[in-house]
Enzyme design. Structure first.
Site, PDB file in Angstrom:
ATOM      1  N   HIS A  19      10.398  36.896 -58.669  1.00  0.00           N
ATOM      2  CA  HIS A  19       9.761  35.672 -58.135  1.00  0.00           C
ATOM      3  C   HIS A  19       9.161  34.852 -59.282  1.00  0.00           C
ATOM      4  O   HIS A  19       9.295  33.613 -59.301  1.00  0.00           O
ATOM      5  CB  HIS A  19       8.664  36.051 -57.135  1.00  0.00           C
ATOM      6  CG  HIS A  19       7.768  34.911 -56.758  1.00  0.00           C
ATOM      7  ND1 HIS A  19       8.211  33.797 -56.073  1.00  0.00           N
ATOM      8  CD2 HIS A  19       6.433  34.696 -56.999  1.00  0.00           C
ATOM      9  CE1 HIS A  19       7.200  32.952 -55.894  1.00  0.00           C
ATOM     10  NE2 HIS A  19       6.109  33.468 -56.452  1.00  0.00           N
TER      11      HIS A  19
ATOM     12  N   ASP B  11       6.599  27.112 -56.704  1.00  0.00           N
ATOM     13  CA  ASP B  11       6.165  28.388 -56.140  1.00  0.00           C
ATOM     14  C   ASP B  11       6.772  28.659 -54.771  1.00  0.00           C
ATOM     15  O   ASP B  11       7.029  29.813 -54.409  1.00  0.00           O
ATOM     16  CB  ASP B  11       4.629  28.390 -56.055  1.00  0.00           C
ATOM     17  CG  ASP B  11       4.068  29.748 -55.671  1.00  0.00           C
ATOM     18  OD1 ASP B  11       4.691  30.769 -56.011  1.00  0.00           O
ATOM     19  OD2 ASP B  11       2.991  29.785 -55.033  1.00  0.00           O
TER      20      ASP B  11
ATOM     21  N   HIS C  25       1.723  33.175 -63.012  1.00  0.00           N
ATOM     22  CA  HIS C  25       0.995  32.721 -61.826  1.00  0.00           C
ATOM     23  C   HIS C  25       0.785  33.794 -60.773  1.00  0.00           C
ATOM     24  O   HIS C  25      -0.118  33.669 -59.924  1.00  0.00           O
ATOM     25  CB  HIS C  25       1.709  31.507 -61.203  1.00  0.00           C
ATOM     26  CG  HIS C  25       2.828  31.878 -60.286  1.00  0.00           C
ATOM     27  ND1 HIS C  25       4.057  32.303 -60.741  1.00  0.00           N
ATOM     28  CD2 HIS C  25       2.889  31.897 -58.933  1.00  0.00           C
ATOM     29  CE1 HIS C  25       4.838  32.559 -59.710  1.00  0.00           C
ATOM     30  NE2 HIS C  25       4.170  32.318 -58.596  1.00  0.00           N
ATOM     31  N   ASP C  26       1.568  34.869 -60.761  1.00  0.00           N
ATOM     32  CA  ASP C  26       1.390  35.946 -59.774  1.00  0.00           C
ATOM     33  C   ASP C  26       1.305  37.323 -60.442  1.00  0.00           C
ATOM     34  O   ASP C  26       1.580  38.339 -59.793  1.00  0.00           O
ATOM     35  CB  ASP C  26       2.541  35.940 -58.760  1.00  0.00           C
ATOM     36  CG  ASP C  26       2.269  35.029 -57.565  1.00  0.00           C
ATOM     37  OD1 ASP C  26       1.078  34.793 -57.277  1.00  0.00           O
ATOM     38  OD2 ASP C  26       3.239  34.541 -56.949  1.00  0.00           O
TER      39      ASP C  26
ATOM     40  N   HIS D 269       6.645  39.444 -54.254  1.00  0.00           N
ATOM     41  CA  HIS D 269       5.820  39.049 -55.400  1.00  0.00           C
ATOM     42  C   HIS D 269       6.032  40.009 -56.570  1.00  0.00           C
ATOM     43  O   HIS D 269       5.165  40.813 -56.918  1.00  0.00           O
ATOM     44  CB  HIS D 269       4.339  38.991 -54.999  1.00  0.00           C
ATOM     45  CG  HIS D 269       4.008  37.826 -54.132  1.00  0.00           C
ATOM     46  ND1 HIS D 269       3.858  37.939 -52.760  1.00  0.00           N
ATOM     47  CD2 HIS D 269       3.817  36.507 -54.414  1.00  0.00           C
ATOM     48  CE1 HIS D 269       3.575  36.752 -52.240  1.00  0.00           C
ATOM     49  NE2 HIS D 269       3.554  35.858 -53.225  1.00  0.00           N
TER      50      HIS D 269
END
Length: 881
Positions: free
Chosen positions: A614, A776, A650-651, A610
């Site tokens: 990514h 994802d 998103h992360d 992560h």
């Protein structure tokens, strides 16, 4: 000498000059006989009845008199003198009518357009009502001739009304100067009392006033029925200008309004219920079908606000807000809505609401088209409606209305027929049909999905009433929160059990006093970071890699290496430029660069999985999906921008640990977000916090507040969709609301109640969620080398979490991810079986992704081969050497 066939005289003394082939002459006519000569307004006719008959002269179009000098007439020369010269120039009535006939043939229709309708307007007809001929009547007469209008002349109120009822003139000119001859206002009222006068412009000729007289108000004349006044002026040019202005103004407008009658006739005979409201939702029109459906009379609804009508309590609490939010943006809304009839019964309707843009580019009306859903309950309501109508007719007619959807219901999908039809197709088409077929036999199904499949099967051979009742059941099941899956395992595999349990739950409650705290600080300084260069000036080695970024086989790890673990900035600038994000957000490239810099700095480069690589990979996959035709066709520009931003953030600030770990550790974030979607909530909150913190990187600073709110909600919704506890809910909703209706349409279903999946805002949301979810976790669908690298990275991150859980005395969420005993091939097989296969089958059936499905098959075979050989590593030992 007998008179020309184009002249006819009625018994009431109305004289018409018409073409010989015209069929609208009076029912009773008498030929003009030879006798005393009479001058009929410039037309020399011999008749014994000349003194008693000529109360009306019908005149279409004629050449101006050859002898009179218009300038002399405008200077005040008596009309009689002009007519005398006309007599000297015209040898007979026949010659005069021939001239009139020739000029009529020159008159042509005018093309007028109102909305999509194309209309042909005939030459304007004018009725002159003057008790006596004078310079003013002559002025209007020759003005009509010059404009190519058809003109009639009447001297008495009776003949004027008779002529108007026969001709329906667009313009009427009434002499209002001399009250002693006739009452002009009484004539106007008598004409206005007739139906045809609704679209007629009536002009009053009033006397000139001297300089010392005060001008009177026009209101009394308007109240009588006049539309305009004309100050006495016998100039042909003045009369001509007045008539031309009336034609291009009121007459043209009235002509368009008359055409609207055809539209209202269509609406009145339409079987669908139609309601038109103002921009403030005040009811302006309902058609008879609406009255029948809702049980109201038109008079009870007109002028009322929609909020005044009783509402059904069966709708979602936020449905009206959702509808208003959509239509206020000028977008069409379409969906299922419960309405309450006057009797108090609730009926389910398919409703389409379309905003109508008017003057100033603003919404002026809303048009609602409503159809009853094919349900047993609604059929009973229909039966009651038609039974109570005056002309309900016999039982068979009522039955045909009650079950109007017979043989039009959606047929469920026959999986066998789909796969068999595809047997002769090319391999890619076979794979596509296979993906569609597998949707109906998913490996893991929520109970609701099983129920829907059983109902679809039951509908096949059911009576119409039962099938329609099942349609109603399906409608409820597809629109309510019934998608929590029952988790199970295959062959009691501990890898599968741990993986599914670890990803699908928020973990156990805190069992120790240890807490997990983030190592990064939101308020840290980024001044040490170098400012990224523009996308046009990147080093050649990076630019060469980015040239291939639109390919699914793009190698993100090569970009990671050449950018020193900063691939997100470079790939992001390239992708955002391709989609025109700066133009949409109205921000500069410098602002976008600064934003990417801040976002990438908040990804942990120490995480094996992560990290910003990514994020860049998910951004690349999202952009690839957005390029697919069906995805592009169902999303608008704002959706595209929201998806790209959501993929980027998103992360952000991911700690390399799962939600279950954070909840068990009692982390600050778990406490803040109540152990619910902890990381996903943090990612979105931090992303917007970082963006708004510094104006230099605030990409939202120049967009409209309403656009920002919509964009923000879309980003939040997509990032929250990546949370795995609701994985099966999102997939099942997508299958039931998108895939299956589309498959039914492709099967040729002709049910008039079948929704169009493209027009439902809820379906757009499902598509966006599914897109980012697939992006994802797309690693198993990447080329084999990339898939293996990602598998190694995620395994290492899970190994590190297990190590820390053991060190801190926390519950071990996924015991199989022990670096000493774990079989990576088994974990990948379990992940693909339970999460990837069904989801990508559904996504492929919608977006058509044959390359991804080929990679998935190859990668799955790779992991199965390793597992069969009892190999626990990423590759066979011989491949590692």
């Amino acid at each position: 000498m007998g008179c020309a066939p184009s002249i006819h005289v009625s018994q009431s003394g109305v004289i018409y000059c018409r073409d010989s082939d015209e069929s609208t002459s009076p029912h009773q006519t008498a030929a003009l006989s030879q006798g005393a000569a009479a001058t009929l307004h410039g037309l020399f006719v011999k008749t014994d009845a000349a003194d008693s008959i000529p109360s009306v002269l019908a005149y279409r179009s004629r050449q101006p008199p050859p002898c009179p000098d218009p300038r002399r007439q405008e200077r005040g020369e008596p009309a009689a003198a002009g007519r005398a010269r006309a007599r000297r120039c015209c040898s007979s009535a026949e010659a005069e009518t021939q001239t009139s006939h020739a000029s009529v043939k020159q008159a042509s229709t005018t093309e007028v357009q109102i909305g999509p309708m194309r209309l042909a307007q005939d030459p304007v007809q004018v009725l002159l009502i003057f008790a006596k001929e004078d310079n003013q009547s002559d002025g209007f007469w020759w003005a009509c001739d010059r404009a190519g209008y058809r003109c009639n002349f009447a001297r008495t109120p009776e003949s004027a009304l008779e002529c108007f009822l026969d001709k329906h003139h667009e313009i009427i000119v009434i002499d209002h100067r001399h009250a002693r001859y006739f009452d002009a206002e009484a004539i106007c009222r008598s004409i206005r009392a007739t139906k045809p006068s609704e679209h007629t412009v009536i002009l009053a000729v009033v006397p000139c006033i001297s300089a010392d007289q005060e001008e009177t108000s026009v209101l009394p004349l308007l109240h009588v029925g006049f539309d305009r006044i004309f100050m006495e002026n016998s100039s042909i040019i003045a009369c001509y200008n007045e008539l031309i202005q009336i034609e291009h103004g009121e007459v043209r407008s009235q002509f368009k309004l008359r055409a609207c009658n055809s539209v209202f006739t269509a609406l009145d005979h339409c079987h669908e219920a139609i309601e038109i409201t103002s921009e403030d939702h005040v009811i302006q029109y309902v058609n008879p079908a609406f009255e029948r459906m809702m049980g109201y009379h038109k008079g009870e609804l007109m002028g009322k606000e929609l909020t005044e009508l009783p509402k059904s309590d069966k709708n979602r609490a936020d449905l009206l807000d959702t509808i208003n939010m959509c239509i206020k943006k000028g977008k069409e809304w379409q969906g299922v809505y419960y309405a309450r009839r006057k009797s108090g019964d609730s009926i389910q309707q398919h409703v389409r609401i379309t905003p109508v843009i008017g003057q100033g580019g603003k919404i002026r009306h809303f048009v609602s088209i409503k159809k009853l859903c094919c349900t047993n309950e609604n059929n009973k309501q229909l039966y009651k409606i038609h039974r109570d109508e005056k002309f309900a007719g016999d039982n068979s007619q009522a039955e045909s209305h009650s079950f109007r959807c017979k043989n039009r219901r959606k047929e469920s999908i026959d999986v066998k027929s789909i796969t068999s039809r595809s047997s002769d197709a090319p391999s890619l088409q076979n794979r596509r049909y296979s993906s569609m077929a597998r949707i109906h036999s998913m490996t893991i199904e929520a109970p609701i999905t099983k129920v829907i499949n059983i109902i679809n099967t039951a509908q096949e051979n059911s009576p119409v009433t039962v099938a329609e009742a099942l349609d109603r059941v399906l409608e409820i099941l597809r629109t309510t929160e019934l998608y929590s899956p029952q988790l199970g395992t295959k062959d009691e595999d501990p890898h599968t059990s741990d993986l599914v349990g670890g990803l699908m739950t928020d973990g156990l409650r805190r069992l120790s006093g240890n807490e997990y705290v983030f190592s990064k600080n939101v308020n840290q300084s980024y001044s040490h970071l170098s400012v990224p260069i523009t996308v046009n000036d990147v080093p050649p080695c990076i630019a060469q890699l980015l040239d291939n970024e639109e390919s699914w086989d793009f190698n993100i790890f090569e970009l990671e290496a050449v950018t020193n673990k900063r691939p997100l900035v470079y790939l992001g600038l390239k992708v955002f430029a391709r989609f025109g994000v700066c133009e949409f957000l109205n921000c500069s490239e410098a602002t976008l660069r600064a934003w990417f810099q801040v976002i990438e700095a908040n990804y942990h480069s120490t995480n094996s999985y992560h990290n910003s690589t990514h994020a860049a990979d998910v951004l690349h996959a999202t952009a690839f999906f957005l390029g697919k035709e069906r995805v592009k066709g169902n999303l608008d520009r704002l959706d595209e921008v929201a998806a790209l931003i959501a993929a980027t953030v998103h992360d952000v600030d991911h700690p390399g640990r799962t939600n279950s770990f954070l909840c068990n550790a009692g982390s600050e974030l778990a406490v803040l977000y109540n152990d619910t979607a902890v990381l996903e909530s943090h990612h979105t909150a931090l992303a917007f916090q970082l963006t708004a913190k510094d104006n230099k990187c605030n990409i939202f600073k120049n967009i409209d507040r309403n656009h920002y709110r919509t964009l923000r909600q879309a980003i939040i919704d997509m990032v929250l969709a990546t949370e795995m506890t609701k994985h099966f809910e999102h997939v099942n909703k997508f299958v039931n609301s998108i895939n299956k209706p589309m498959a039914s349409e492709s099967e040729g279903s002709d049910c008039e109640c079948a929704p169009n999946v493209k027009n439902f805002p809820e379906n757009q949301t499902l598509i966006k969620r599914m897109m980012i979810k697939c992006a994802d976790v797309a690693n198993p669908c990447r080329p084999l080398d990339l898939c293996i690298e990602w598998a190694g990275r995620i395994s290492e991150e899970y190994f590190a979490q297990t190590d820390e859980e053991k060190r801190q005395g926390l519950p071990v969420v996924m015991p199989v991810f022990d670096r000493k005993t774990c079989s990576i091939p088994k974990s990948q097989i379990s992940f693909i079986d339970y999460f990837i296969t069904d989801m990508f089958d559904a996504w492929d059936a919608f977006a058509h992704l044959p390359v991804l499905m080929e990679h998935l098959a190859v990668n799955y075979k790779h992991w199965k081969t390793l597992d069969e050989l009892k190999c626990k590593s990423l590759r066979l030992p011989a491949e590692n050497n």
